[in-house]
Design a protein around this motif. Structure first.
Motif, PDB file in Angstrom:
ATOM      1  N   ILE A  64       0.818  -1.223   0.000  1.00  0.00           N
ATOM      2  CA  ILE A  64       0.000   0.000   0.000  1.00  0.00           C
ATOM      3  C   ILE A  64       0.852   1.274   0.000  1.00  0.00           C
ATOM      4  O   ILE A  64       0.323   2.364   0.188  1.00  0.00           O
ATOM      5  N   ILE A  65       2.146   1.115  -0.204  1.00  0.00           N
ATOM      6  CA  ILE A  65       2.996   2.317  -0.232  1.00  0.00           C
ATOM      7  C   ILE A  65       3.466   2.580  -1.654  1.00  0.00           C
ATOM      8  O   ILE A  65       3.417   1.721  -2.525  1.00  0.00           O
ATOM      9  N   LYS A  66       3.927   3.797  -1.853  1.00  0.00           N
ATOM     10  CA  LYS A  66       4.443   4.205  -3.158  1.00  0.00           C
ATOM     11  C   LYS A  66       5.793   4.871  -2.958  1.00  0.00           C
ATOM     12  O   LYS A  66       5.938   5.756  -2.121  1.00  0.00           O
ATOM     13  N   ILE A  67       6.793   4.417  -3.724  1.00  0.00           N
ATOM     14  CA  ILE A  67       8.122   5.010  -3.651  1.00  0.00           C
ATOM     15  C   ILE A  67       8.314   5.914  -4.861  1.00  0.00           C
ATOM     16  O   ILE A  67       8.097   5.497  -6.003  1.00  0.00           O
ATOM     17  N   VAL A  68       8.713   7.144  -4.613  1.00  0.00           N
ATOM     18  CA  VAL A  68       8.896   8.108  -5.706  1.00  0.00           C
ATOM     19  C   VAL A  68      10.299   8.692  -5.648  1.00  0.00           C
ATOM     20  O   VAL A  68      10.910   8.813  -4.578  1.00  0.00           O
ATOM     21  N   LYS A  69      10.786   9.050  -6.821  1.00  0.00           N
ATOM     22  CA  LYS A  69      12.072   9.745  -6.903  1.00  0.00           C
ATOM     23  C   LYS A  69      11.799  11.237  -6.823  1.00  0.00           C
ATOM     24  O   LYS A  69      10.970  11.773  -7.547  1.00  0.00           O
ATOM     25  N   ILE A  70      12.502  11.903  -5.929  1.00  0.00           N
ATOM     26  CA  ILE A  70      12.296  13.338  -5.734  1.00  0.00           C
ATOM     27  C   ILE A  70      12.849  14.091  -6.941  1.00  0.00           C
ATOM     28  O   ILE A  70      14.007  13.895  -7.334  1.00  0.00           O
ATOM     29  N   GLN A  71      12.034  14.923  -7.524  1.00  0.00           N
ATOM     30  CA  GLN A  71      12.456  15.730  -8.669  1.00  0.00           C
ATOM     31  C   GLN A  71      13.069  17.033  -8.153  1.00  0.00           C
ATOM     32  O   GLN A  71      12.372  17.989  -7.820  1.00  0.00           O
ATOM     33  N   GLY A  72      14.385  17.048  -8.080  1.00  0.00           N
ATOM     34  CA  GLY A  72      15.092  18.172  -7.486  1.00  0.00           C
ATOM     35  C   GLY A  72      14.832  19.496  -8.172  1.00  0.00           C
ATOM     36  O   GLY A  72      14.711  20.538  -7.512  1.00  0.00           O
ATOM     37  N   ASN A  73      14.738  19.485  -9.513  1.00  0.00           N
ATOM     38  CA  ASN A  73      14.512  20.743 -10.249  1.00  0.00           C
ATOM     39  C   ASN A  73      13.167  21.366  -9.894  1.00  0.00           C
ATOM     40  O   ASN A  73      13.051  22.590  -9.784  1.00  0.00           O
ATOM     41  N   ASP A  74      12.154  20.515  -9.729  1.00  0.00           N
ATOM     42  CA  ASP A  74      10.832  21.027  -9.347  1.00  0.00           C
ATOM     43  C   ASP A  74      10.827  21.505  -7.897  1.00  0.00           C
ATOM     44  O   ASP A  74      10.244  22.550  -7.574  1.00  0.00           O
ATOM     45  N   LEU A  75      11.505  20.735  -7.052  1.00  0.00           N
ATOM     46  CA  LEU A  75      11.507  21.054  -5.627  1.00  0.00           C
ATOM     47  C   LEU A  75      12.232  22.373  -5.353  1.00  0.00           C
ATOM     48  O   LEU A  75      11.762  23.191  -4.549  1.00  0.00           O
ATOM     49  N   VAL A  76      13.378  22.587  -6.009  1.00  0.00           N
ATOM     50  CA  VAL A  76      14.130  23.820  -5.766  1.00  0.00           C
ATOM     51  C   VAL A  76      13.327  25.037  -6.216  1.00  0.00           C
ATOM     52  O   VAL A  76      13.383  26.104  -5.597  1.00  0.00           O
ATOM     53  N   LYS A  77      12.536  24.872  -7.266  1.00  0.00           N
ATOM     54  CA  LYS A  77      11.683  25.973  -7.733  1.00  0.00           C
ATOM     55  C   LYS A  77      10.558  26.242  -6.734  1.00  0.00           C
ATOM     56  O   LYS A  77      10.255  27.407  -6.416  1.00  0.00           O
ATOM     57  N   ASP A  78       9.956  25.175  -6.215  1.00  0.00           N
ATOM     58  CA  ASP A  78       8.886  25.352  -5.223  1.00  0.00           C
ATOM     59  C   ASP A  78       9.391  26.058  -3.978  1.00  0.00           C
ATOM     60  O   ASP A  78       8.755  26.991  -3.473  1.00  0.00           O
ATOM     61  N   TYR A  79      10.550  25.625  -3.492  1.00  0.00           N
ATOM     62  CA  TYR A  79      11.100  26.217  -2.275  1.00  0.00           C
ATOM     63  C   TYR A  79      11.509  27.672  -2.499  1.00  0.00           C
ATOM     64  O   TYR A  79      11.287  28.528  -1.635  1.00  0.00           O
ATOM     65  N   SER A  80      12.120  27.945  -3.636  1.00  0.00           N
ATOM     66  CA  SER A  80      12.549  29.324  -3.910  1.00  0.00           C
ATOM     67  C   SER A  80      11.338  30.249  -4.040  1.00  0.00           C
ATOM     68  O   SER A  80      11.385  31.408  -3.617  1.00  0.00           O
ATOM     69  N   ASP A  81      10.239  29.738  -4.614  1.00  0.00           N
ATOM     70  CA  ASP A  81       9.009  30.536  -4.693  1.00  0.00           C
ATOM     71  C   ASP A  81       8.478  30.861  -3.296  1.00  0.00           C
ATOM     72  O   ASP A  81       8.018  31.987  -3.043  1.00  0.00           O
ATOM     73  N   GLU A  82       8.544  29.871  -2.396  1.00  0.00           N
ATOM     74  CA  GLU A  82       8.101  30.100  -1.015  1.00  0.00           C
ATOM     75  C   GLU A  82       8.965  31.166  -0.342  1.00  0.00           C
ATOM     76  O   GLU A  82       8.461  32.052   0.358  1.00  0.00           O
ATOM     77  N   ILE A  83      10.266  31.069  -0.558  1.00  0.00           N
ATOM     78  CA  ILE A  83      11.188  32.042   0.042  1.00  0.00           C
ATOM     79  C   ILE A  83      10.926  33.429  -0.539  1.00  0.00           C
ATOM     80  O   ILE A  83      10.926  34.428   0.184  1.00  0.00           O
ATOM     81  N   GLU A  84      10.690  33.497  -1.848  1.00  0.00           N
ATOM     82  CA  GLU A  84      10.378  34.786  -2.496  1.00  0.00           C
ATOM     83  C   GLU A  84       9.132  35.415  -1.894  1.00  0.00           C
ATOM     84  O   GLU A  84       9.094  36.623  -1.634  1.00  0.00           O
ATOM     85  N   ARG A  85       8.103  34.598  -1.673  1.00  0.00           N
ATOM     86  CA  ARG A  85       6.862  35.126  -1.091  1.00  0.00           C
ATOM     87  C   ARG A  85       7.110  35.652   0.328  1.00  0.00           C
ATOM     88  O   ARG A  85       6.612  36.708   0.710  1.00  0.00           O
ATOM     89  N   MET A  86       7.893  34.898   1.087  1.00  0.00           N
ATOM     90  CA  MET A  86       8.161  35.300   2.461  1.00  0.00           C
ATOM     91  C   MET A  86       8.968  36.600   2.498  1.00  0.00           C
ATOM     92  O   MET A  86       8.610  37.544   3.211  1.00  0.00           O
ATOM     93  N   LEU A  87      10.042  36.669   1.701  1.00  0.00           N
ATOM     94  CA  LEU A  87      10.867  37.871   1.675  1.00  0.00           C
ATOM     95  C   LEU A  87      10.115  39.038   1.053  1.00  0.00           C
ATOM     96  O   LEU A  87      10.316  40.196   1.440  1.00  0.00           O
ATOM     97  N   GLY A  88       9.224  38.733   0.103  1.00  0.00           N
ATOM     98  CA  GLY A  88       8.406  39.780  -0.523  1.00  0.00           C
ATOM     99  C   GLY A  88       7.499  40.470   0.475  1.00  0.00           C
ATOM    100  O   GLY A  88       7.307  41.697   0.425  1.00  0.00           O
ATOM    101  N   SER A  89       6.953  39.704   1.422  1.00  0.00           N
ATOM    102  CA  SER A  89       6.078  40.315   2.429  1.00  0.00           C
ATOM    103  C   SER A  89       6.880  41.253   3.337  1.00  0.00           C
ATOM    104  O   SER A  89       6.364  42.275   3.795  1.00  0.00           O
ATOM    105  N   LYS A  90       8.147  40.916   3.587  1.00  0.00           N
ATOM    106  CA  LYS A  90       8.997  41.806   4.401  1.00  0.00           C
ATOM    107  C   LYS A  90       9.279  43.104   3.641  1.00  0.00           C
ATOM    108  O   LYS A  90       9.303  44.192   4.235  1.00  0.00           O
ATOM    109  N   MET A  91       9.508  42.982   2.332  1.00  0.00           N
ATOM    110  CA  MET A  91       9.769  44.181   1.526  1.00  0.00           C
ATOM    111  C   MET A  91       8.558  45.108   1.523  1.00  0.00           C
ATOM    112  O   MET A  91       8.702  46.334   1.599  1.00  0.00           O
TER     113      MET A  91
END
Length: 1094
Positions: A64-91
């Motif tokens: 009942i489990i699923k093993i997936v390979k983490i897509q680093g290119n997608d993940l780094v974009k998601d995280y950087s977008d989150e950081i941009e939003r957070m820093l944007g609110s400070k600006m």
């Protein structure tokens, strides 16, 4: 003759007997011991940890489990977008502050006689002996607030800090403070819109600092408020564009004494106004031109912390002599600046020369005609040192005709204010054009706030740092437009810990991590950044903690391809084979890392993320109902990572009282539906809780139905979701490991910047095979055994977690000595060598050594935890030669080394008692004179307007000189066991004896059994093999090239160096402060007399 012959034969016979008596350790006996010990170890670890049961439970859910390979290119974009939003609110918050401050000034008419009371943060909540509040004091309610590190703060009111050297009731100060009252509502509104905000502030160009929430400001040990916001990096960077600066200092004979002291302080103060986007050099001149650092001849170097501190040390050694010839030095300065600009080097923005002199007598107009007129690209700022005003007009003419500013610096107390003037001049083009550039600072540690000292010992070093976002505030009044009046700078702090929380640990795996880089290639945040060092019992910031280059942390990036791509703000990925290390650098690991990176829009930062190949890039996901998971989540043996963000408790202050486990349960129960939670992490946590739930019953059954052997103290497990289960088999009174897995044991818990040590070691070992290592915790020694558990699906295998056992040394030693002792009735018929053999024998030394060469068991308890090569260099050298252990070279480019350089003493021999008296009189007079010269006479009108600038200046220099350690580069060895070599035995020739040793692998573990002959001392022939780091020494040429080398960097996008409407006629004026001629005459006379005495 016969007697001599007999003695010779007898001696030969004795030597023959000695040689024949060489001990023979039977390898088959040692092999038998290793096998028996392996069986017992495995039985104990599997039984009391429950590893086989956990692996079976994971096997049961594989369907009942699923093993997936983490897509680093997608993940780094998601995280950087989150950081941009957070820093944007400070600006956005900072922009609102800037708009409010400018509007308040626009509609305010200056009132020279203004009387206005405000809350001075130094004076609040303090009373005199009669119970009265001082002026500018009063009652200011403060309450501890968890969001602000439990500091007492006022969440509805900001307050004001004024440096001691600024008069706190000056009309300019009062008018500016009155204006800035408008910010209070904006501070509160910002915090309501974004509850994750920390400190918000306004630094005024007049010197005061408004901070929200309001706090009680603590002065230094001398009861002085030395903090001046205008010195802070966020203020300077926001107020000016990048700049190339050449500091020219006159060191002719006329500059001796106090003048030279003031000049040096002026240079240091200018250096303190520079940052990593600026470039600098320092030239000293007399009748010839001298670079204070000959290595930097004809160029500019980046004004990072390393180079600035290096200049300060060199400036401190300057001595006066000769006659001043300004012309040649000025030509040299212009040539450097011109060459830098033509070659596209340096800041490619503002350029300025800072002239520090006590007079300019030459005809220097031709120099400006040749190099600077009519464009006047290079501004010239002049600082006239000393009381003498004879050459004031010449010095002022230089500044006024080169778009600079002239100041007269007559005392040390004048330096700070006068140096600051150049920043306001450089800001004019930006102010006139109303370009509100947002700036971000490099990483820094705010030592002003008292909480920092406490954080040193409670948080990850790399996450103690913060960055600030700031924006300049201008006067919008039309009548002063051409003057370009800078009102100050607004900003807010962003703890880097909060930024890095947006890249969750569970997605990155045991050896993965995230990091931030500046446009200059310096580390902003990285788990391997170590900004602190231990000086005695204290932790202190390293001198260069915020100018650590990426190449010094990611040192396997030898071609700097990764660094270059990130500095340029590119998006991409690459792989690197790395030599990582864990357990405080002692245990090397070979890991292949995949790096993913991208830029953070509207900031000078780049974001990087690392996933280790193999298990690090695979994750499994399971699904269970919330009801089932909640039941198991409330087990008393269960906990989750307290530093991870399962649900965000910062948005609503009412949630801050809950732990992460409590708030997660409330969310899952539907009690807090508005909470922002990591759904993926919560789902995995629930699944892990269900799968690991049987372990609680298993461990409890062992304690109830089985007599747990003494010394088996703690069983534990951890999963990638940060979930842990712990059972204590032994009570706290009898446990040898009292700190293990408590809140203070950061190394072995899931934290924001790493997985537990036992987890990281387990995942690099064969699943099901236990990894053993000894721990030495302040004298308390114990052993940890850990192994990984896995799940498989569709041909992929992922790490599900790690499980282990903590054992006492007493128990293991008892088991070990029992096994390694053959009984007296042993059948020795077919054994060649000593039989029966016993490790308890004085003839033998027996060790259990782990795969990195560290001793886990020995006859001598004090040897446990030490490197085996330190204890027996001869055997270790043989094992290295045989290939059983391989040396791995590791590097530390953030090390601190003892400083072997000593300043030449200025002490003179005491030639006579009369010299002692003369020296004492001279000391007393010179200090009295220094005090009078330092004393700003304007301050007679206002007692608050005094500053002990000289004391501060000399204190910092004194501290720097006695600094015992300095930054350096070191190399140190690590060792790894080659498990393909299962056994070894040999003889080591050591003078008159031969030392035998036998080494045997302990099956299903990371241990080897080492048995050596004890009565053959080889220490003379074989020295100890140490793990001590060795400083990498660079010759003068290499050191020079390293210091002045300019790595790839990305310049800030904006530059404001010129505006046609700038009014350059405002270029300073002479100070009205003067000292009585009688005092000067007296000082000269006494100095002359004392000179003859000494």
């Amino acid at each position: 003759m016969d007697g001599r012959k007999f003695l010779w034969i007898l001696g030969f016979f004795c030597l023959w007997i000695t040689a024949q008596a060489q001990m023979k350790i039977p390898p088959e006996t040692v092999q038998q011991w290793a096998t028996m010990f392996s069986v017992q170890l495995r039985d104990i670890t599997t039984k009391y940890s429950g590893s086989l049961l956990l692996q079976k439970k994971l096997k049961d859910v594989e369907s009942i489990i699923k093993i997936v390979k983490i897509q680093g290119n997608d993940l780094v974009k998601d995280y950087s977008d989150e950081i941009e939003r957070m820093l944007g609110s400070k600006m956005k918050s900072v922009k609102r502050l800037a708009e409010s401050a400018e509007d308040a000034d626009l509609y305010h008419e200056f009132n020279a006689s203004m009387a206005f009371d405000y809350y001075n943060s130094m004076m609040i909540n303090s009373m005199d002996e009669d119970g009265n509040y001082p002026e500018l004091g009063g009652e200011f309610p403060l309450e501890e607030n968890e969001h602000f590190n439990n500091l007492p703060v006022n969440m509805v009111q900001s307050d004001i800090q004024v440096p001691t050297n600024v008069y706190n009731k000056d009309p300019n100060i009062l008018n500016a403070i009155y204006n800035s009252e408008a910010l209070n509502d904006v501070f509160i509104g910002n915090f309501k819109k974004d509850p994750t905000l920390t400190w918000q502030f306004f630094g005024s160009s007049t010197g005061f600092f408004r901070i929200f929430p309001g706090i009680k400001w603590t002065p230094d040990s001398n009861n002085v408020a030395a903090f001046d916001c205008r010195n802070r990096n966020w203020y300077i960077q926001a107020a000016t564009s990048p700049k190339d600066i050449i500091i020219m200092v006159d060191i002719s004979g006329s500059m001796k004494g106090l003048k030279m002291t003031i000049a040096k302080h002026t240079i240091n103060t200018i250096l303190d106004t520079l940052g990593e986007n600026d470039f600098v050099n320092v030239i000293a001149y007399t009748d010839y031109v001298r670079y204070v650092e000959p290595c930097f001849r004809g160029t500019l170097v980046q004004a990072d912390l390393d180079n600035r501190e290096h200049f300060k040390l060199l400036v401190d050694e300057l001595h006066v002599k000769g006659e001043a010839k300004i012309k040649n030095a000025m030509k040299e300065a212009f040539k450097i600046l011109n060459e830098v600009r033509v070659n596209g080097q340096g800041s490619m923005c503002n350029q300025a020369i800072m002239l520090i002199t006590d007079g300019a007598m030459e005809d220097f107009e031709s120099v400006f005609e040749e190099f600077n007129w009519p464009e006047r690209r290079v501004r010239v700022f002049t600082y006239l040192i000393g009381r003498e005003m004879t050459f004031a007009q010449n010095t002022k003419w230089i500044a006024c005709n080169n778009k600079g500013y002239y100041t007269h610096v007559s005392t040390l107390a004048d330096v700070q204010e006068n140096v600051m003037e150049y920043l306001h001049v450089l800001s004019r083009p930006m102010v006139i054009n109303h370009d509100h550039d947002i700036i971000w600072t490099e990483a820094y540690m705010d030592t002003v706030l008292p909480s920092t000292k406490e954080l040193f010992t409670t948080k990850a070093q790399s996450l103690l740092l913060m960055t600030s976002v700031a924006m300049p505030v201008f006067s919008k009044k039309k009548e002063t437009l051409s003057h370009g009046i800078l009102l100050g700078v607004v900003g807010t702090d962003i703890p880097l810990m909060e930024v890095m929380k947006l890249a969750p640990r569970y997605m990155l795996g045991a050896h993965g991590y995230a990091f931030l880089l500046t446009n200059n290639g310096y580390i902003l945040a990285h788990p391997d950044l170590r900004p602190l060092y231990k000086d005695g019992k204290k932790l202190k910031p390293k001198p260069n903690y915020n100018s650590v280059d990426m190449s010094e942390v990611e040192w396997e990036d030898t071609d700097e391809l990764l660094r270059t791509a990130m500095v340029k703000g590119e998006t991409g990925s690459m792989s690197l084979s790395t030599r990582a290390s864990v357990d405080k650098g002692k245990r090397p690991l070979y890991i292949v890392n995949d790096y993913f990176y991208t830029n953070i829009d509207e900031t000078p930062f780049s974001f990087g993320m690392v996933l280790s190949q193999g298990h690090g890039s695979l994750m499994f996901f399971g699904n269970v109902s919330v009801e089932e998971g909640l039941h198991d989540l409330t087990s008393p043996d269960l906990s989750i990572a307290t530093e991870w963000i399962y649900c965000d408790t910062d948005v609503d202050p009412a949630h801050r009282k809950y732990s992460q486990l409590q708030i997660a349960i409330r969310y899952l129960l539907g009690l807090e539906p508005e909470l922002e939670c990591d759904e993926l992490l919560l789902q995995q946590m629930l699944f892990d809780a269900v799968v690991t739930a049987p372990m609680e019953a298993y461990w409890n059954a062992l304690m109830l139905n089985d007599r747990v052997e003494p010394g088996i103290e703690t069983a534990f497990l951890g999963t990638r979701s940060g979930l842990m289960r712990i059972v204590r088999y032994a009570g706290v009174e009898t446990r040898s490991a009292k700190k293990f897995l408590t809140a203070a044991d950061k190394d072995n818990l899931f934290t924001i910047d790493h997985f537990p040590l036992w987890y990281r070691l387990a995942v690099e070992n064969t699943p099901g095979s236990f990894f053993f290592f000894a721990v030495n915790d302040k004298g308390g020694k114990y052993v940890i055994a850990t192994t990984s558990v896995t799940v498989s699906s569709e041909g992929k295998t992922a790490i599900a977690g790690a499980i282990g056992l903590q054992l006492s040394l007493d128990m293991l030693e008892k088991m070990f000595w029992t096994i390694t002792k053959q009984p007296s009735d042993t059948d020795c018929t077919n054994i060649e060598g000593v039989c029966p053999l016993s490790c308890e024998s004085a003839d033998l030394n027996c060790f259990l050594v782990d795969n990195n060469g560290f001793i886990m068991l020995s006859k001598e308890r004090n040897e446990v935890g030490r490197f085996f090569g330190e204890v027996d260099g001869s055997v270790m050298a043989s094992l290295i030669k045989m290939g059983m252990f391989q040396k791995v070279s590791l590097f530390d480019y953030q090390a601190m080394c003892r400083n072997t350089h000593h300043h030449a003493s200025s002490a003179r021999p005491l030639l006579s008692p009369f010299y002692c008296i003369a020296a004492l009189i001279k000391w007393l007079f010179s200090n009295t004179l220094m005090f009078l010269l330092d004393f700003n006479l304007c301050g007679l009108w206002h007692s608050d307007y005094l500053v002990d600038a000289k004391a501060g200046y000399h204190t910092t220099h004194k501290q720097r000189k006695v600094e015992a350690q300095q930054p350096c580069d070191t190399e140190y060895p690590g060792f790894m066991y080659d498990s393909s070599i299962r056994e070894a035995n040999s003889l080591i020739k050591c003078g008159r004896c031969q030392k035998m040793f036998v080494v045997q692998q302990i099956p299903d573990s990371n241990l080897v059994l080492v048995v050596t002959q004890a009565d053959c001392d080889c220490s003379r022939q074989y020295g100890a093999i140490l793990l001590e780091p060795k400083e990498i020494k660079y010759n003068a040429t290499v050191k020079c090239n390293r210091m002045k080398s300019q790595k790839v960097r990305r310049r800030p996008e904006s530059c404001h160096s010129y505006h046609p409407k700038e009014n350059a006629k405002e270029c300073g004026g002479a100070s009205a402060i003067s000292l009585s001629s009688s005092l000067l005459s007296a000082s000269a006379l006494v100095s002359l007399v004392l000179h003859h005495w000494t």
